[in-house]
Design an enzyme around this catalytic site. Sequence first.
Site, PDB file in Angstrom:
ATOM      1  N   TRP A  26      11.348  26.615 -16.087  1.00  0.00           N
ATOM      2  CA  TRP A  26      10.250  26.313 -15.169  1.00  0.00           C
ATOM      3  C   TRP A  26      10.387  27.224 -13.965  1.00  0.00           C
ATOM      4  O   TRP A  26      11.465  27.329 -13.385  1.00  0.00           O
ATOM      5  CB  TRP A  26      10.272  24.855 -14.693  1.00  0.00           C
ATOM      6  CG  TRP A  26       9.225  24.634 -13.640  1.00  0.00           C
ATOM      7  CD1 TRP A  26       7.881  24.524 -13.823  1.00  0.00           C
ATOM      8  CD2 TRP A  26       9.435  24.589 -12.217  1.00  0.00           C
ATOM      9  NE1 TRP A  26       7.234  24.403 -12.625  1.00  0.00           N
ATOM     10  CE2 TRP A  26       8.155  24.443 -11.619  1.00  0.00           C
ATOM     11  CE3 TRP A  26      10.561  24.659 -11.393  1.00  0.00           C
ATOM     12  CZ2 TRP A  26       7.976  24.357 -10.233  1.00  0.00           C
ATOM     13  CZ3 TRP A  26      10.390  24.580 -10.009  1.00  0.00           C
ATOM     14  CH2 TRP A  26       9.112  24.416  -9.450  1.00  0.00           C
TER      15      TRP A  26
ATOM     16  N   GLU B 256       7.871  25.261 -19.362  1.00  0.00           N
ATOM     17  CA  GLU B 256       7.238  24.111 -18.694  1.00  0.00           C
ATOM     18  C   GLU B 256       6.155  24.563 -17.719  1.00  0.00           C
ATOM     19  O   GLU B 256       6.415  25.327 -16.798  1.00  0.00           O
ATOM     20  CB  GLU B 256       8.311  23.314 -17.933  1.00  0.00           C
ATOM     21  CG  GLU B 256       7.756  22.131 -17.148  1.00  0.00           C
ATOM     22  CD  GLU B 256       8.837  21.399 -16.363  1.00  0.00           C
ATOM     23  OE1 GLU B 256       9.988  21.858 -16.324  1.00  0.00           O
ATOM     24  OE2 GLU B 256       8.514  20.353 -15.760  1.00  0.00           O
TER      25      GLU B 256
ATOM     26  N   LYS C  80       2.830  23.743 -14.943  1.00  0.00           N
ATOM     27  CA  LYS C  80       2.543  22.835 -13.831  1.00  0.00           C
ATOM     28  C   LYS C  80       1.132  23.127 -13.349  1.00  0.00           C
ATOM     29  O   LYS C  80       0.675  24.263 -13.405  1.00  0.00           O
ATOM     30  CB  LYS C  80       3.557  23.063 -12.701  1.00  0.00           C
ATOM     31  CG  LYS C  80       3.567  22.002 -11.630  1.00  0.00           C
ATOM     32  CD  LYS C  80       4.817  22.141 -10.764  1.00  0.00           C
ATOM     33  CE  LYS C  80       4.860  21.075  -9.676  1.00  0.00           C
ATOM     34  NZ  LYS C  80       6.129  21.065  -8.955  1.00  0.00           N
TER      35      LYS C  80
ATOM     36  N   ASP D  23       5.582  18.016 -18.848  1.00  0.00           N
ATOM     37  CA  ASP D  23       6.034  17.145 -17.768  1.00  0.00           C
ATOM     38  C   ASP D  23       4.859  16.242 -17.400  1.00  0.00           C
ATOM     39  O   ASP D  23       3.773  16.735 -17.062  1.00  0.00           O
ATOM     40  CB  ASP D  23       6.497  17.990 -16.573  1.00  0.00           C
ATOM     41  CG  ASP D  23       7.054  17.147 -15.435  1.00  0.00           C
ATOM     42  OD1 ASP D  23       6.389  16.171 -15.034  1.00  0.00           O
ATOM     43  OD2 ASP D  23       8.142  17.470 -14.929  1.00  0.00           O
TER      44      ASP D  23
ATOM     45  N   HIS E 206       2.705  16.911 -14.294  1.00  0.00           N
ATOM     46  CA  HIS E 206       2.194  18.265 -14.073  1.00  0.00           C
ATOM     47  C   HIS E 206       0.758  18.485 -14.529  1.00  0.00           C
ATOM     48  O   HIS E 206       0.363  19.606 -14.842  1.00  0.00           O
ATOM     49  CB  HIS E 206       3.114  19.288 -14.758  1.00  0.00           C
ATOM     50  CG  HIS E 206       4.418  19.445 -14.053  1.00  0.00           C
ATOM     51  ND1 HIS E 206       5.317  20.440 -14.341  1.00  0.00           N
ATOM     52  CD2 HIS E 206       4.979  18.728 -13.044  1.00  0.00           C
ATOM     53  CE1 HIS E 206       6.378  20.332 -13.555  1.00  0.00           C
ATOM     54  NE2 HIS E 206       6.200  19.292 -12.772  1.00  0.00           N
TER      55      HIS E 206
ATOM     56  N   HIS F 248       9.268  15.943 -20.194  1.00  0.00           N
ATOM     57  CA  HIS F 248       9.818  15.513 -18.917  1.00  0.00           C
ATOM     58  C   HIS F 248       9.059  14.243 -18.569  1.00  0.00           C
ATOM     59  O   HIS F 248       7.931  14.299 -18.082  1.00  0.00           O
ATOM     60  CB  HIS F 248       9.620  16.580 -17.834  1.00  0.00           C
ATOM     61  CG  HIS F 248      10.715  17.597 -17.806  1.00  0.00           C
ATOM     62  ND1 HIS F 248      10.820  18.563 -16.842  1.00  0.00           N
ATOM     63  CD2 HIS F 248      11.779  17.773 -18.625  1.00  0.00           C
ATOM     64  CE1 HIS F 248      11.891  19.295 -17.075  1.00  0.00           C
ATOM     65  NE2 HIS F 248      12.494  18.836 -18.150  1.00  0.00           N
TER      66      HIS F 248
ATOM     67  N   ASP G 227       2.334  14.123  -5.662  1.00  0.00           N
ATOM     68  CA  ASP G 227       3.738  14.310  -6.011  1.00  0.00           C
ATOM     69  C   ASP G 227       3.940  14.015  -7.487  1.00  0.00           C
ATOM     70  O   ASP G 227       3.248  13.183  -8.070  1.00  0.00           O
ATOM     71  CB  ASP G 227       4.617  13.387  -5.158  1.00  0.00           C
ATOM     72  CG  ASP G 227       6.085  13.718  -5.333  1.00  0.00           C
ATOM     73  OD1 ASP G 227       6.385  14.898  -5.584  1.00  0.00           O
ATOM     74  OD2 ASP G 227       6.918  12.808  -5.233  1.00  0.00           O
TER      75      ASP G 227
ATOM     76  N   ASP H 167       7.064  13.335  -9.154  1.00  0.00           N
ATOM     77  CA  ASP H 167       8.360  12.903  -9.677  1.00  0.00           C
ATOM     78  C   ASP H 167       8.850  11.540  -9.190  1.00  0.00           C
ATOM     79  O   ASP H 167       9.937  11.447  -8.630  1.00  0.00           O
ATOM     80  CB  ASP H 167       9.409  13.963  -9.340  1.00  0.00           C
ATOM     81  CG  ASP H 167       9.070  15.315  -9.953  1.00  0.00           C
ATOM     82  OD1 ASP H 167       9.251  15.449 -11.157  1.00  0.00           O
ATOM     83  OD2 ASP H 167       8.607  16.199  -9.220  1.00  0.00           O
TER      84      ASP H 167
ATOM     85  N   ASP I  52      12.501  13.382 -15.690  1.00  0.00           N
ATOM     86  CA  ASP I  52      12.411  14.257 -14.519  1.00  0.00           C
ATOM     87  C   ASP I  52      11.783  13.511 -13.346  1.00  0.00           C
ATOM     88  O   ASP I  52      10.562  13.394 -13.257  1.00  0.00           O
ATOM     89  CB  ASP I  52      11.595  15.517 -14.853  1.00  0.00           C
ATOM     90  CG  ASP I  52      11.630  16.532 -13.713  1.00  0.00           C
ATOM     91  OD1 ASP I  52      12.402  16.317 -12.754  1.00  0.00           O
ATOM     92  OD2 ASP I  52      10.894  17.529 -13.780  1.00  0.00           O
TER      93      ASP I  52
HETATM   94  C1  RNT Z   1       9.317  21.068 -11.246  1.00  0.00           C
HETATM   95  C2  RNT Z   1       9.595  20.811 -12.672  1.00  0.00           C
HETATM   96  C3  RNT Z   1      11.020  20.997 -13.081  1.00  0.00           C
HETATM   97  C4  RNT Z   1      11.985  20.462 -12.044  1.00  0.00           C
HETATM   98  C5  RNT Z   1      13.418  20.554 -12.454  1.00  0.00           C
HETATM   99  C6  RNT Z   1      14.339  20.314 -11.330  1.00  0.00           C
HETATM  100  O1  RNT Z   1       8.050  20.722 -10.880  1.00  0.00           O
HETATM  101  O2  RNT Z   1       9.178  19.529 -13.044  1.00  0.00           O
HETATM  102  O3  RNT Z   1      11.240  20.444 -14.316  1.00  0.00           O
HETATM  103  O4  RNT Z   1      11.692  19.153 -11.694  1.00  0.00           O
HETATM  104  O5  RNT Z   1      13.628  21.752 -13.079  1.00  0.00           O
HETATM  105 ZN    ZN Z   2       9.751  18.850 -15.024  1.00  0.00          ZN
END
Ligand code: RNT
Ligand code: ZN
Length: 410
Positions: free
Chosen positions: A179, A218, A220, A251, A254, A278, A286, A288, A318
């Site tokens: 990523w 990955e 986003k 993810d 994302h 993820h 946000d 996460d 994640d």
């Molecule tokens: C960031 C990504 C990635 C990170 C990690 C720490 O937006 O989700 O996966 O969270 O690599």
């Molecule tokens: Zn991630």
Amino acid sequence: MTYGTAKARFADWGVDTEAAIASLLKIPISVHCWQGDDVRGFEAKSGTSGGGIQATGNHPGRARTPDELRADLEFSYGLLPGKHRLNLHACYLDTDESPDRDAIEYRHFAPWVDWAKEQGLGLDFNPTFFAHAKADDNLTLSHPDQGIRAFWVEHGRRSREIAAKMGAALGSPVVNNIWVPDGYKDTPVDRMAARQRLDASLDAMLATPHDHLRDAVESKLFGIGVEACTVGSHEFYLGYAIRKQILLCLDMGHFHPTENIADKLSAVALSVPELLLHVSRPMRWDSDHVILQNDDILQMAQELVFAGLLDKTHIGLDFFDATISRTAAWVIGVRNMQKALLRAHLLPQARLKAVEAAGDFTARLVLTEELRDLPFAAVWEEVCLRASLPTGPALLGALETYQRGVADRR
Ligand code: RNT
Ligand code: ZN
């Protein structure tokens, strides 16, 4: 409700709770190391945290050394049924040396491998393309400066080598997930050039094939500081993963908040060899938050089970929350993923698919809603009981006792 009663209730639906428990216990979850220290890592020096990744909060007891992180992980794995994996980032090296990112070697991570062996854990890996002076402008593999691109290509190349060696040492392939934060705060005029540079850098990074390694990419949608354009967007990486036949990482934080990530699994699984997840919980801007037992997670688990995708999906978590106990965050997050997978295994899959295939959407709706009332909790309690693991207030007690200990000592 006792487990015996629950077992009979599920049997009425033609569901075998013992088979569901056995399947659950075979699914490893890759636990992300970075929840343990708010994504700081153990490098001697680093740039601004950057990359749009932000852990908010200053709860006492953050792991400050590899030993502290391992102790916290051991405690957390100790509260989880089943055998799991650890997902390491390259900035979590364990060494007295201070190699820059383009000079990391396997030996800087060897203590993690020894520990993983001793604990019976698999490892996964990630090159770290953030929190570094050469990433302060949120451009790495797509940087217009050839020298900076080369620096990050070398970091990625070495990360893959290290990951492959870890996989060989542990006898279990390591997923190496790429990523990068690359993007623009304001509207760029040459998106194509940026994407061509990312494409070429990835090609250079991935040129050498390795055994015991699975490459993943990955995407986003946006990040803080890169609101106008993310170079590694979903379309970019979907295309790249298909072209190269590597893993696509989805993810859950994302995408646009109205998108259903569970829906994407069957769509992309037809075109890529394997998937990496993820599992995360987006909130507003946000990406996460600690995962809950919400519909997103339940649907994700149900898709994995109903679409037969468990064999080709690596499940990683994640999220990072620094306002609560970090070990509690891990334990609750992994348990929620496991509870969702257990619930999916406890559904009468064949019957549900049959009514849908027959076009009986009334029956599908009645059944899916009635099934929500089944005693899933009694089966989870049984899983924990068999592994001598606490639930409910006893779980809170165990988490609080450990947290008090680390808060006092650190
Ligand atoms: C960031 C990504 C990635 C990170 C990690 C720490 O937006 O989700 O996966 O969270 O690599
Ligand atoms: Zn991630």
